[in-house]
Each structure stands twice: as structure tokens, then as C-alpha cells.
Design an enzyme around this catalytic site. Structure first.
Site, PDB file in Angstrom:
ATOM      1  N   GLU A  44       0.845  -1.130   0.023  1.00 22.45           N
ATOM      2  CA  GLU A  44       0.066   0.201   0.012  1.00 22.45           C
ATOM      3  C   GLU A  44       0.940   1.374   0.155  1.00 22.45           C
ATOM      4  O   GLU A  44       0.560   2.162  -0.724  1.00 22.45           O
ATOM      5  CB  GLU A  44      -1.153  -0.056   1.137  1.00 22.45           C
ATOM      6  CG  GLU A  44      -1.970  -0.941   0.970  1.00 22.45           C
ATOM      7  CD  GLU A  44      -3.074  -0.604  -0.196  1.00 22.45           C
ATOM      8  OE1 GLU A  44      -3.010   0.551  -0.539  1.00 22.45           O
ATOM      9  OE2 GLU A  44      -3.651  -1.563  -0.766  1.00 22.45           O
ATOM     10  N   GLY A  88      10.729   7.040  -5.581  1.00 20.42           N
ATOM     11  CA  GLY A  88      10.540   8.536  -5.512  1.00 20.42           C
ATOM     12  C   GLY A  88       9.485   8.888  -3.994  1.00 20.42           C
ATOM     13  O   GLY A  88       9.527   7.691  -3.407  1.00 20.42           O
ATOM     14  N   TYR A 127      -6.827   6.332   4.444  1.00 18.71           N
ATOM     15  CA  TYR A 127      -6.809   5.538   3.486  1.00 18.71           C
ATOM     16  C   TYR A 127      -5.961   4.009   3.545  1.00 18.71           C
ATOM     17  O   TYR A 127      -6.470   3.172   3.527  1.00 18.71           O
ATOM     18  CB  TYR A 127      -6.404   6.179   2.089  1.00 18.71           C
ATOM     19  CG  TYR A 127      -6.041   5.042   1.106  1.00 18.71           C
ATOM     20  CD1 TYR A 127      -7.112   4.378   0.364  1.00 18.71           C
ATOM     21  CD2 TYR A 127      -4.611   4.515   0.871  1.00 18.71           C
ATOM     22  CE1 TYR A 127      -6.983   3.246  -0.517  1.00 18.71           C
ATOM     23  CE2 TYR A 127      -4.577   3.477  -0.220  1.00 18.71           C
ATOM     24  CZ  TYR A 127      -5.657   3.012  -0.654  1.00 18.71           C
ATOM     25  OH  TYR A 127      -5.298   1.929  -1.361  1.00 18.71           O
ATOM     26  N   ASP A 145      -9.269   6.112  -2.480  1.00 17.76           N
ATOM     27  CA  ASP A 145      -8.172   6.491  -3.157  1.00 17.76           C
ATOM     28  C   ASP A 145      -8.557   7.144  -4.399  1.00 17.76           C
ATOM     29  O   ASP A 145      -9.843   7.191  -4.601  1.00 17.76           O
ATOM     30  CB  ASP A 145      -7.138   5.625  -3.347  1.00 17.76           C
ATOM     31  CG  ASP A 145      -7.633   4.263  -4.364  1.00 17.76           C
ATOM     32  OD1 ASP A 145      -8.664   4.370  -4.590  1.00 17.76           O
ATOM     33  OD2 ASP A 145      -6.628   3.777  -4.687  1.00 17.76           O
ATOM     34  N   CYS A 211     -18.632  -2.850 -17.566  1.00 14.08           N
ATOM     35  CA  CYS A 211     -18.831  -2.636 -16.248  1.00 14.08           C
ATOM     36  C   CYS A 211     -19.992  -3.232 -15.537  1.00 14.08           C
ATOM     37  O   CYS A 211     -21.177  -3.397 -16.021  1.00 14.08           O
ATOM     38  CB  CYS A 211     -19.132  -1.110 -15.981  1.00 14.08           C
ATOM     39  SG  CYS A 211     -19.367  -0.571 -14.373  1.00 14.08           S
TER      40      CYS A 211
HETATM   41 FE1  SF4 Z   1     -17.873   3.805 -14.649  1.00 13.98          FE
HETATM   42 FE2  SF4 Z   1     -19.015   3.587 -16.589  1.00 13.98          FE
HETATM   43 FE3  SF4 Z   1     -19.190   1.748 -14.743  1.00 13.98          FE
HETATM   44 FE4  SF4 Z   1     -20.350   4.340 -14.405  1.00 13.98          FE
HETATM   45  S1  SF4 Z   1     -20.822   2.662 -16.060  1.00 13.98           S
HETATM   46  S2  SF4 Z   1     -19.029   3.240 -12.938  1.00 13.98           S
HETATM   47  S3  SF4 Z   1     -19.023   5.335 -15.707  1.00 13.98           S
HETATM   48  S4  SF4 Z   1     -17.328   2.376 -15.706  1.00 13.98           S
END
Ligand code: SF4
Length: 351
Positions: A44, A88, A127, A145, A211
């Protein structure tokens, strides 16, 4: 502002969708093969401001050289800096070693599992404490994050600067609500948020088609993905110029260690000084060095935060008793160098 129809029902739908997606898509990263809090802690700290692909070889080398917290706590500072060389932001590793030493002293070498105690460790903020607590101890503490901020601000339509206090509070609250939904899988949930931000909900051109929570996403539904999160304007870039001197006596080179309290403290460098925008680089250091050639042997460019640094490097002869150490190239290789000066060293090795 939350999109009202997405809360709180969506929280309960988002969590299983993320967990399922993470189980099928999580990258096999070396620090994911363990729940050793020391390994989680090191990964982390390394991952702060640094990309996963850069961190992997550093992490593997580190765990080979310093496999336990006790090894790290007692390691020589120069060894620690050498293992960190190139990553760094060296205050991270100095604080991490101070934290390891405090754990040895105060907790008998056992990494503490209480949030309040983790938060007491040097260099550890909310975090990192949340990440260690959830990943190593599977406790339902939230994390936030850059990746998580991006995912949550799009999913829930958090408008305005995400660094604002009120937005930070909203984001932390959302992260907390999410991690509390399934307390058996808090580690995976937190990691799934980070992973979604890294692999799918990218800053530019997110792959909304892939997604797992697209059906619940406010920004997508409103066709406003590009608006979230609001990005604060970057600070102006500043150009800085330095003259560096490569002074050589037979096979020895003059180098010095940066003092405590400065950026890159305790790292090594070739003698150098900053010169004004319009000054001639070969005038710099005239009272300490005599240039052997007024043409630089190399020019090194280096970027750090908002600074764009140009180092012009001259072969020179030390004219006085200049503080520093004379070392062979082989000895220099073993020392931890500030990144820009590492490039000078590489140039010398290649000649
Ligand atoms: Fe991100 Fe698109 Fe999923 Fe919305 S739909 S959380 S903008 S990847």
C-alpha cells in the site's frame, strides 16, 4: 449530490455485482497472494502515487530482501533507500520504517489490527489504515483513493470538486456504506472498487460496456460520464535548471549525501546547484569547480510533481576541499541515488 433514485437500494445491488465481477476479473498481483499485514502495508505504501506495474518488481525484491517486519525495522537506512531507489517520494519509506520500528517497540512486532492503533503509525492516513485493516484483517473499514473516488463520483453523481470537505465526507460515507453491506467480504469489496477504477472505470474512455454496475450508474444513465469526477486545475508547471559537476580523481568520483530535512534526504547525488533561468550553466560553482570542458557531457531531464528539471552535467575539477566522498563506479552502483543523478551515473557507466 446523490442521484436520489440510486440510494440506498442501489448500494445493496452494487456490492454483490462488484464482488462477482472481482472474483472473475481480479488481477493476480503478488501482494494479493497474502494477507500478511506487513506485506499489505508495504504494497500500500509503494502503491501511493505509483502505478501497479512499476511497483511489482520493487515489491518482489523488497519481500525477498526484507521478508518480515522485524527485518525492515532493523535494516540499515542505506539498504532501505536502495530498495526504494527510483520509486520517489522517499518520505514514504522513511515513515514506513519509523512505523515498523514503532510496531516492534509498542506492539511486540505484531502489526496492530485496531484502526486507532494503525492510524497512530507514522505516515499512515485514513486510506492506508482502511486498506490494511480491510485487506489484512478483513475489517469493514472504508478506503478512498483516486480510483475509488472516480468510481463513486460517477456511480452516485457527486458533483463539484471531490477534494472539497463536504464531498470528501460524502465519498467516505458512501465507501463506508458499501463496505458494511457484506462484512464477510470487506477485503474483496474494497479491492473491487479499486480494481474497477483501474481496469474499467478509467479516467478517460471508461469501458462502461464491460462494467458490472453500469445499470446502476448515475453518470452513465445521464450520459454525463465525462463530467465526473470534477478535476481540479493542475498547478502551473515550473521549469528549474541545475548544473551538476562530475569531478574525477583517477577512478574515483566525488559524490555527496543529501542532508536530512531536504527532499530526497540521505540519497546520494553529484555536487550540483540550481542556476537561474538566464544564467550560464558553466558559470555556476566557479569558486568550487574548474570546468574541464565548457560543453556539458550530458543533459538530464527529470519531472517531479510540477517541476520540470534540466540538469546540465559538466566534467570538472574540484578546486578546494569540497565536502563529499570519493567513490569508484562500482561503489556508486551500490548507493541509493536521487533519480536525476541516477541518470548521470548510468551515463558514466555507459561511457
Ligand atoms: Fe464507471 Fe461507466 Fe461503470 Fe459508470 S458505468 S461506474 S462510468 S465504468
Amino acid at each position: 449530490m446523490h442521484a436520489p433514485e440510486l440510494k440506498p437500494r442501489s448500494i445493496n445491488q452494487i456490492v454483490p455485482a462488484l464482488l462477482k465481477w472481482f472474483a472473475a476479473n481480479a488481477r493476480d498481483l503478488p501482494w494479493r497472494r497474502t494477507t500478511d499485514p506487513y506485506a499489505v502495508f508495504i504494497s500500500e505504501i509503494m502503491l501511493q502515487q505509483t502505478q501497479v506495474k512499476t511497483v511489482i518488481p520493487y515489491f518482489e525484491r523488497w519481500m525477498k530482501e526484507l521478508p518480515t517486519l522485524a527485518d525492515f525495522a532493523k535494516a540499515r537506512q542505506q539498504k532501505v533507500l536502495k530498495l526504494w531507489e527510483g520509486l520517489g517520494y522517499y518520505s514514504r519509506v522513511r515513515n514506513a520504517q519509523a512505523a515498523a520500528q514503532l510496531i516492534m517497540l509498542k506492539h511486540g512486532g505484531q502489526f496492530p489490527d485496531k484502526m486507532a492503533e494503525i492510524l497512530e503509525l507514522p505516515g499512515i492516513g485514513r486510506y492506508t489504515a482502511g486498506a490494511i485493516s480491510s485487506i489484512a484483517f478483513n475489517q469493514p473499514n472504508p478506503i478512498l483513493d483516486g480510483n475509488v473516488i472516480r468510481v463513486l463520483s460517477r456511480l452516485f453523481g457527486i458533483a463539484g470538486n471531490t477534494r472539497d470537505k463536504s464531498n470528501q465526507a460524502k465519498l467516505w460515507r458512501l465507501a463506508e456504506e458499501l463496505v458494511l453491506v457484506d462484512t464477510v467480504h470487506c477485503s474483496e469489496l474494497n479491492q473491487s472498487l479499486m480494481e474497477l477504477g483501474a481496469l474499467v472505470c478509467a479516467p478517460r474512455q471508461p469501458k462502461c460496456g464491460e462494467c458490472p454496475v453500469s445499470g446502476l450508474c448515475f453518470a452513465l444513465k445521464e450520459n454525463r460520464v465525462a463530467e465526473f469526477p470534477m478535476v481540479a486545475p493542475r498547478p502551473n508547471v515550473m521549469q528549474r535548471r541545475f548544473t551538476a559537476f562530475v569531478a574525477r580523481k583517477d577512478n574515483l568520483f566525488l559524490v555527496r549525501q543529501r542532508p536530512a530535512g531536504l527532499v530526497n534526504a540521505h540519497l546520494w547525488e553529484f555536487p550540483n546547484l540550481e542556476v537561474g533561468e538566464k544564467s550560464r550553466s558553466d558559470d555556476a560553482g566557479a569558486n568550487q569547480f574548474r570546468l574541464i570542458d565548457s560543453v556539458p557531457i550530458c543533459r538530464v531531464r527529470h519531472s517531479i510533481t510540477r517541476y520540470r528539471i534540466l540538469l546540465e552535467v559538466f566534467l570538472a575539477e574540484a578546486t578546494g576541499d569540497i565536502p563529499g566522498d570519493w567513490k569508484t563506479l562500482a561503489q556508486l552502483e551500490r548507493l541509493p541515488f536521487a533519480s536525476a543523478h541516477k541518470k548521470i551515473l548510468k551515463f558514466l557507466q555507459s561511457r
